[in-house]
Structure formats: structure tokens, C-alpha cells
Design a protein around this motif. Structure first.
Motif, mmCIF file in Angstrom:
data_model
loop_
_atom_site.group_PDB
_atom_site.id
_atom_site.type_symbol
_atom_site.label_atom_id
_atom_site.label_comp_id
_atom_site.label_asym_id
_atom_site.label_seq_id
_atom_site.Cartn_x
_atom_site.Cartn_y
_atom_site.Cartn_z
ATOM 1 N N GLU A 130 -35.996 91.493 -46.511
ATOM 2 C CA GLU A 130 -37.040 91.978 -45.607
ATOM 3 C C GLU A 130 -36.814 91.596 -44.247
ATOM 4 O O GLU A 130 -37.617 92.461 -43.084
ATOM 5 N N LYS A 131 -35.915 90.592 -43.826
ATOM 6 C CA LYS A 131 -35.513 90.637 -42.627
ATOM 7 C C LYS A 131 -35.012 90.981 -41.839
ATOM 8 O O LYS A 131 -34.834 90.450 -40.332
ATOM 9 N N LEU A 132 -34.114 91.807 -42.613
ATOM 10 C CA LEU A 132 -32.882 92.218 -41.574
ATOM 11 C C LEU A 132 -32.934 93.368 -41.310
ATOM 12 O O LEU A 132 -33.886 94.523 -40.954
ATOM 13 N N ARG A 133 -32.693 93.485 -39.893
ATOM 14 C CA ARG A 133 -32.429 94.889 -38.924
ATOM 15 C C ARG A 133 -31.072 95.458 -38.173
ATOM 16 O O ARG A 133 -30.067 94.714 -38.869
ATOM 17 N N LEU A 134 -31.192 96.649 -37.712
ATOM 18 C CA LEU A 134 -30.444 97.051 -36.992
ATOM 19 C C LEU A 134 -30.517 97.391 -35.930
ATOM 20 O O LEU A 134 -31.531 98.574 -35.490
ATOM 21 N N GLU A 135 -30.040 96.541 -34.959
ATOM 22 C CA GLU A 135 -30.422 96.877 -33.911
ATOM 23 C C GLU A 135 -29.061 96.674 -32.357
ATOM 24 O O GLU A 135 -27.945 96.087 -32.741
ATOM 25 N N PRO A 136 -28.945 97.584 -31.173
ATOM 26 C CA PRO A 136 -28.240 97.301 -30.154
ATOM 27 C C PRO A 136 -28.142 95.967 -29.447
ATOM 28 O O PRO A 136 -28.869 95.225 -29.514
ATOM 29 N N ILE A 137 -27.287 95.628 -28.936
ATOM 30 C CA ILE A 137 -26.977 94.345 -28.144
ATOM 31 C C ILE A 137 -26.179 95.069 -27.008
ATOM 32 O O ILE A 137 -24.607 95.809 -26.890
ATOM 33 N N ASP A 138 -26.410 94.619 -25.432
ATOM 34 C CA ASP A 138 -25.868 94.695 -24.737
ATOM 35 C C ASP A 138 -25.612 93.492 -23.838
ATOM 36 O O ASP A 138 -26.677 93.680 -22.494
ATOM 37 N N GLU A 139 -25.368 92.999 -23.404
ATOM 38 C CA GLU A 139 -25.154 91.684 -22.764
ATOM 39 C C GLU A 139 -23.836 91.683 -21.702
ATOM 40 O O GLU A 139 -23.930 90.601 -20.760
ATOM 41 N N GLY A 140 -23.334 92.394 -21.444
ATOM 42 C CA GLY A 140 -22.791 92.779 -19.921
ATOM 43 C C GLY A 140 -21.225 92.039 -19.539
ATOM 44 O O GLY A 140 -21.342 90.947 -20.149
ATOM 45 N N LEU A 141 -21.977 90.970 -18.628
ATOM 46 C CA LEU A 141 -21.137 90.165 -18.114
ATOM 47 C C LEU A 141 -21.519 89.410 -18.510
ATOM 48 O O LEU A 141 -22.396 88.421 -18.604
ATOM 49 N N CYS A 142 -19.888 88.589 -18.863
ATOM 50 C CA CYS A 142 -19.957 87.338 -19.718
ATOM 51 C C CYS A 142 -19.427 86.582 -19.013
ATOM 52 O O CYS A 142 -18.300 86.630 -18.860
ATOM 53 N N VAL A 143 -19.500 84.753 -19.100
ATOM 54 C CA VAL A 143 -17.935 83.790 -19.771
ATOM 55 C C VAL A 143 -17.934 83.080 -21.088
ATOM 56 O O VAL A 143 -19.302 83.215 -21.833
ATOM 57 N N GLN A 144 -16.253 83.318 -21.237
ATOM 58 C CA GLN A 144 -16.415 82.799 -22.887
ATOM 59 C C GLN A 144 -15.640 82.278 -22.442
ATOM 60 O O GLN A 144 -14.358 82.167 -21.913
ATOM 61 N N THR A 145 -14.818 81.450 -24.172
ATOM 62 C CA THR A 145 -13.713 80.547 -23.905
ATOM 63 C C THR A 145 -13.032 80.537 -25.470
ATOM 64 O O THR A 145 -14.772 80.003 -26.486
ATOM 65 N N LEU A 146 -12.872 80.249 -26.428
ATOM 66 C CA LEU A 146 -12.025 79.797 -27.264
ATOM 67 C C LEU A 146 -12.520 78.388 -27.552
ATOM 68 O O LEU A 146 -11.579 77.539 -27.434
ATOM 69 N N HIS A 147 -12.829 78.020 -28.062
ATOM 70 C CA HIS A 147 -13.328 76.805 -29.071
ATOM 71 C C HIS A 147 -12.349 76.306 -30.493
ATOM 72 O O HIS A 147 -12.232 76.805 -30.902
#
Length: 206
Positions: A130-147
Motif C-alpha cells: 500500500e506504500k509502493l508508488r511509481l514516480e519520476p526522479i530527475d537528479e541532473g548534475l551529481c557527484v558520484q564514486t564507486l565504494h
């Protein structure tokens, strides 16, 4: 042909041992919100027991009804807290808020999602449905790394990302801390776990 978005979407890979600035494309995800330590929270266990059945049901629906097969994507989560130091120093997981996520292809509609959720509900065993939803996400510019390593060893990496790399590159943090779990924690030794650590950013002055 079976789609593998981990290979097709460049931002599902990241360099180990260094940070990179990337632009993440908009996408849609299954999402469930919660709060508390993921290691001890029943709510987080309920999320895992809900997202995966729906994710795989969507995959088989897509393959069988639409003729478009794809590999189910890894679990992801957004994390935030009133005090961001709870991620980098205190590591007080009881204070963490989270949104567990699983990316789905753009060709699957809200109607497809609703039909699959109804099918999973009839079968039972998905406690947070009942808490599950389908939604868009648009983060755009990000900093990331592999840990590579234990989740509990992320703090120094995040501290360097937040307090050194991001300001040194004329950026500031916005949005929520994002993790992509490339390894199955049930089958992978803690020191071998691969996790993409991502932080949305914007240029200072914007």
C-alpha cells in the motif's frame, strides 16, 4: 533483445577511488518511504519483501505482454536526515530517513504498474504494497564514486565528497544522498560490496 540498463545508462557505473561529476538522466522508479536503521527496521525488511516481487512481476509482464524483456535493476535508496553528520561522523542510523527504489523502463505505464500491483496483492506476501508508488526522479548534475567495502565504511568517503571535492569544484549539495547497491548483500562478503555513492549538486551561485 533483452535490455540491460546497467550497461546502457552510463551513470550506473562509477570509478573506484575517485569522484566524477555526471549528469544523470531522468527516469522512473518504484519507491517506498521509511525511517530508521535499515539493519534493524522491520519497515526496511518489508520494503525488500515488496519491491522485488513487483519488480519481477513487471519484468515478466513486459516480456509476456509487451514483448520487451529487460534485466531487473539493482536496489537503490535515497537517504537523508535533519543532521547530515549522522551520515559522515556519528553514523546514527536511527535518525535516517530513506526512500527505497528500483528503476523501471519508461515504456511501463501507470496502468501497467496498477495491474501488476493488483496481481501481487491477490497473491499476498508483499507487506508494504500500500506504500509502493511509481514516480519520476530527475537528479541532473551529481557527484558520484564507486565504494568497495562495508556500508559502515562509507563515512570517510562521504566526508571527503561533501567537504572537499564538492566545494573545491565550485559546487554545493542539493537533494538527497543516493546509493545504488550493485552487489547482493546476502551473498557478497562485506569487504567486496560494490555501491555507487551519489550526491546531487549545483554550481555555487545557482
Amino acid at each position: 533483445m533483452k535490455s540491460d540498463f546497467k550497461k546502457e545508462i552510463e551513470t550506473y557505473t562509477a570509478p573506484g577511488g575517485k569522484f566524477e561529476v555526471v549528469t544523470v538522466p531522468a527516469m522512473r522508479c518504484l519507491m517506498i518511504d521509511g525511517h530508521g536503521d535499515p539493519n534493524t527496521s522491520q519497515a526496511f525488511k518489508d520494503v525488500l519483501a515488496t519491491i522485488y516481487p513487483v519488480a519481477y512481476k513487471l519484468k515478466f509482464f513486459s516480456k509476456g505482454e509487451l514483448g520487451r524483456d529487460y534485466a531487473v535493476m539493482p536496489l537503490e535508496a535515497l537517504w537523508w536526515s535533519d543532521d547530515m553528520d549522522s551520515f559522515t561522523s556519528a553514523r546514527d542510523k536511527s535518525q535516517w530517513n530513506w526512500t527505497a527504489m528500483n528503476m523501471v523502463p519508461e515504456w511501463l505505464t501507470q496502468e501497467h504498474f496498477d495491474a501488476v500491483v493488483n496481481a501481487v496483492a491477490r497473491k499476498g506476501g508483499a507487506p508494504a504494497l500500500e506504500k509502493l508508488r511509481l514516480e519520476p526522479i530527475d537528479e541532473g548534475l551529481c557527484v558520484q564514486t564507486l565504494h568497495i567495502g562495508s556500508y559502515d565504511d562509507e563515512a570517510p568517503v562521504l566526508d571527503t565528497m561533501h567537504h572537499e571535492f564538492i566545494p573545491a569544484n565550485g559546487l554545493r549539495m542539493i537533494g538527497k544522498h543516493h546509493e545504488i547497491y550493485l552487489s547482493d548483500a546476502r551473498r557478497t562478503p562485506a569487504d567486496k560490496l560494490k555501491t555507487i555513492l551519489r550526491q546531487p549538486v549545483t554550481h555555487i551561485g545557482k
